[in-house]
Design a protein around this motif. Structure first.
Motif, PDB file in Angstrom:
ATOM      1  N   THR A   1     -83.174 -30.187  11.111  1.00 56.86           N
ATOM      2  CA  THR A   1     -82.375 -29.329  11.985  1.00 56.86           C
ATOM      3  C   THR A   1     -81.052 -30.014  12.292  1.00 56.86           C
ATOM      4  OG1 THR A   1     -83.479 -30.230  13.954  1.00 56.86           O
ATOM      5  CG2 THR A   1     -84.323 -28.153  13.064  1.00 56.86           C
TER       6      THR A   1
ATOM      7  N   LEU B   1     -79.471 -24.859  17.364  1.00 58.76           N
ATOM      8  CA  LEU B   1     -80.089 -25.580  16.258  1.00 58.76           C
ATOM      9  C   LEU B   1     -80.060 -24.719  15.004  1.00 58.76           C
ATOM     10  CD1 LEU B   1     -83.242 -27.196  17.927  1.00 58.76           C
ATOM     11  CD2 LEU B   1     -81.078 -28.308  17.329  1.00 58.76           C
TER      12      LEU B   1
ATOM     13  N   PHE C   1     -89.595 -23.993  15.993  1.00 65.84           N
ATOM     14  CA  PHE C   1     -88.226 -23.517  15.762  1.00 65.84           C
ATOM     15  C   PHE C   1     -88.126 -22.012  16.018  1.00 65.84           C
ATOM     16  CE2 PHE C   1     -84.678 -21.954  13.319  1.00 65.84           C
ATOM     17  CZ  PHE C   1     -83.693 -22.904  13.534  1.00 65.84           C
TER      18      PHE C   1
ATOM     19  N   LEU D   1     -81.707 -17.977  17.201  1.00 66.91           N
ATOM     20  CA  LEU D   1     -81.703 -19.424  16.984  1.00 66.91           C
ATOM     21  C   LEU D   1     -81.999 -20.146  18.295  1.00 66.91           C
ATOM     22  CD1 LEU D   1     -78.546 -19.871  14.719  1.00 66.91           C
ATOM     23  CD2 LEU D   1     -80.939 -20.117  14.013  1.00 66.91           C
TER      24      LEU D   1
ATOM     25  N   VAL E   1     -83.089 -21.217   5.637  1.00 68.47           N
ATOM     26  CA  VAL E   1     -82.018 -21.992   6.260  1.00 68.47           C
ATOM     27  C   VAL E   1     -80.725 -21.187   6.354  1.00 68.47           C
ATOM     28  CG1 VAL E   1     -83.019 -24.171   5.512  1.00 68.47           C
ATOM     29  CG2 VAL E   1     -81.309 -23.039   4.070  1.00 68.47           C
TER      30      VAL E   1
ATOM     31  N   GLY F   1     -83.899 -18.586   9.673  1.00 66.69           N
ATOM     32  CA  GLY F   1     -84.984 -19.005  10.554  1.00 66.69           C
ATOM     33  C   GLY F   1     -86.284 -18.255  10.360  1.00 66.69           C
TER      34      GLY F   1
ATOM     35  N   PRO G   1     -81.483 -24.498  10.985  1.00 62.34           N
ATOM     36  CA  PRO G   1     -82.390 -25.091  10.006  1.00 62.34           C
ATOM     37  C   PRO G   1     -81.588 -25.585   8.806  1.00 62.34           C
ATOM     38  CG  PRO G   1     -82.479 -22.707   9.872  1.00 62.34           C
ATOM     39  CD  PRO G   1     -81.566 -23.032  11.021  1.00 62.34           C
TER      40      PRO G   1
END
Length: 482
Positions: A318, A306, A259, A294, A180, A217, A308
């Motif tokens: 998200t 977005l 993602f 991202l 994250v 990510g 995480p």
């Protein structure tokens, strides 16, 4: 009649305080050490104008011509991982050099192993091997904390206990996770921030317990937990290592792929770029690094991305964050051109050298990795491995005459060639000037000037092949990135 003497305690205490202060200052002066002298911006053998990207762009032929398209770059990525997946196909001397690099940094891998094809018992053996080698790394020499004070035997034992080696089960079932935030990949799960692995009190203040920085990510496989639960042993695209539990969210593979493999995304092209809580770009919600990728929150709005997020139960969520209107990012990867290579490189000019990334900085290999990741390259973060990324390589032997060495380099393609020593130090070849090889480079050394004074570089800059001094004393590999 006796007289009573009145004492002014305020003045007396004030005088005592002054005496103590002067004594402390005198003691401090006796023990104080001067700062290391900074080398000038213009390194010997170079010109002031060489510190400007425009100087090099003006020397290019077709600076905006695309060297490789994204499909060709991805093919290079695949070929590298296929080659490094079976070291037995490489020359014996090269294999020995690679294995030496891997042994010095337990957790580093030549390419990410496919533990998904392993049985739980096989994964357990892998985890036990990694942890055992990391503990040996911890116990193999004397280390000091952030103040360079040697650890006691008891403190080392506490750190060993945090590995929780005895709790590794006979069968390990990896858990899918995603980072994250940009995170340190550690060889030692040191819970206290003051616990780092310094090897000396002098110039080399590198945290030898850190392996790399793993990008926000990035998908990981969770393999083991430290005794306190503060760290998780993971397999990432940078190797095996410990990442703070608070930096990892757990999720299903399909959610992670949606993602990390989103079709509409931004790539961070600046050295350090903030994201904000709202469109006004007033309050920073986090920081991104060059090469971070991202997803766009909405294809129609290139300022919303977005992020995480780790919920309190450890699961992935998200959130939407905002980029500044002038954020240094690209929608999709940058075109792989000579102009873009130099422009990206010079955004890191004068950045401090950070060998292991323990300060979230970069060294020579990780700088080149981040620069070229903006084009879609997936470069390794180790110099010896970096030199093998492409088949288009040439060896310049250490015993070759200096003039012949330089001639071999001069025939290489400027801006597209890595110059890597046998020990793994990598530089980006920019061109030549008055018989000197000119490079863009970062290293942790200095040089002695005409007055015998040692001046410290220890940052990204434009220099010659004379720096660091060992470059001309070792075999050199020239790797052209095309």
């Amino acid at each position: 009649m006796s007289q009573t003497r009145k004492i002014n305690f305020s003045k007396t205490l004030g005088g005592l305080a002054l005496i103590l202060l002067l004594a402390f200052q005198g003691q401090s002066a006796a023990f104080a050490q001067p700062l290391y002298p900074r080398a000038p911006d213009v390194i010997p053998g170079t010109l002031p104008e060489m510190r400007e990207a425009g100087f090099w762009v003006a020397r290019m032929e077709s600076p905006d011509r695309v060297i490789l398209d994204l499909a060709e770059i991805q093919t290079m990525n695949q070929k590298y991982h296929q080659k490094m997946g079976d070291l037995s196909n490489l020359e014996e001397e090269l294999v020995a050099s690679i294995n030496n690099q891997l042994s010095r940094s337990p957790g580093l891998v030549a390419t990410m192993p496919d533990i998904g094809s392993q049985t739980p018992s096989e994964v357990s053996v892998t985890v036990q091997d990694v942890v055992r080698r990391q503990i040996q790394h911890l116990q193999g020499r004397t280390y000091g904390n952030r103040l360079a004070v040697e650890y006691s035997a008891g403190q080392i034992e506490e750190l060993v206990n945090e590995f929780s080696e005895s709790t590794i089960p006979a069968e390990v079932k990896p858990i899918a996770g995603v980072l994250v935030r940009n995170s340190l990949l550690r060889m030692v799960p040191s819970i206290q921030p003051e616990h780092v692995g310094l090897s000396q009190a002098g110039k080399s203040r590198w945290d030898l317990w850190n392996l790399d920085v793993v990008k926000i990510g990035s998908p990981v496989r969770i393999l083991h937990s430290s005794r306190s639960g503060g760290y998780l042993l993971v397999l990432s695209d940078r190797g095996f290592g410990w990442i703070a539990s608070t930096d990892i969210a757990m999720a299903r593979d399909e959610d992670i792929r949606s993602f990390t493999e989103a079709e509409d995304f931004i790539v961070v092209t600046g050295d350090r770029v903030p994201v904000y809580a709202s469109s006004s770009a007033t309050y920073v919600s986090g920081w991104l690094r060059m090469g971070d990728r991202l997803p766009l929150a909405h294809k129609q709005n290139e300022r919303q991305v977005l992020l995480p997020v780790r919920k309190t139960d450890g699961e992935l969520a998200t959130g939407i964050a905002w980029l500044a209107p002038d954020a240094d990012v690209s929608v999709g990867y940058l075109p792989y051109t000579r102009r873009n290579i130099v422009t990206q490189s010079f955004k890191l000019l004068d950045n401090i050298y950070d060998w292991t990334g323990g300060w979230f900085g970069r060294n020579h290999a990780t700088s080149l990795r981040d620069i070229f990741s903006t084009f879609g390259f997936d470069l390794p973060s180790n110099g010896v491995l970096l030199a093998q990324f492409n088949e288009n390589t040439r060896l310049v032997p250490k015993d070759q005459d200096k003039v012949d060495k330089y001639e071999a380099i001069f025939t290489s393609e400027p801006f597209l060639t890595f110059i890597t020593s046998a020990s793994g130090h990598g530089q980006l070849y920019l061109g030549y000037y008055e018989g000197q090889v000119i490079n863009f480079d970062t290293h942790g050394y200095g040089y002695e000037n005409a007055n015998g004074e040692t001046l410290e570089i220890r940052r990204w800059g434009v220099s010659t092949l004379e720096f660091p001094a060992y470059m001309l004393k070792q075999d050199i590999t020239l790797t052209e990135m095309r």
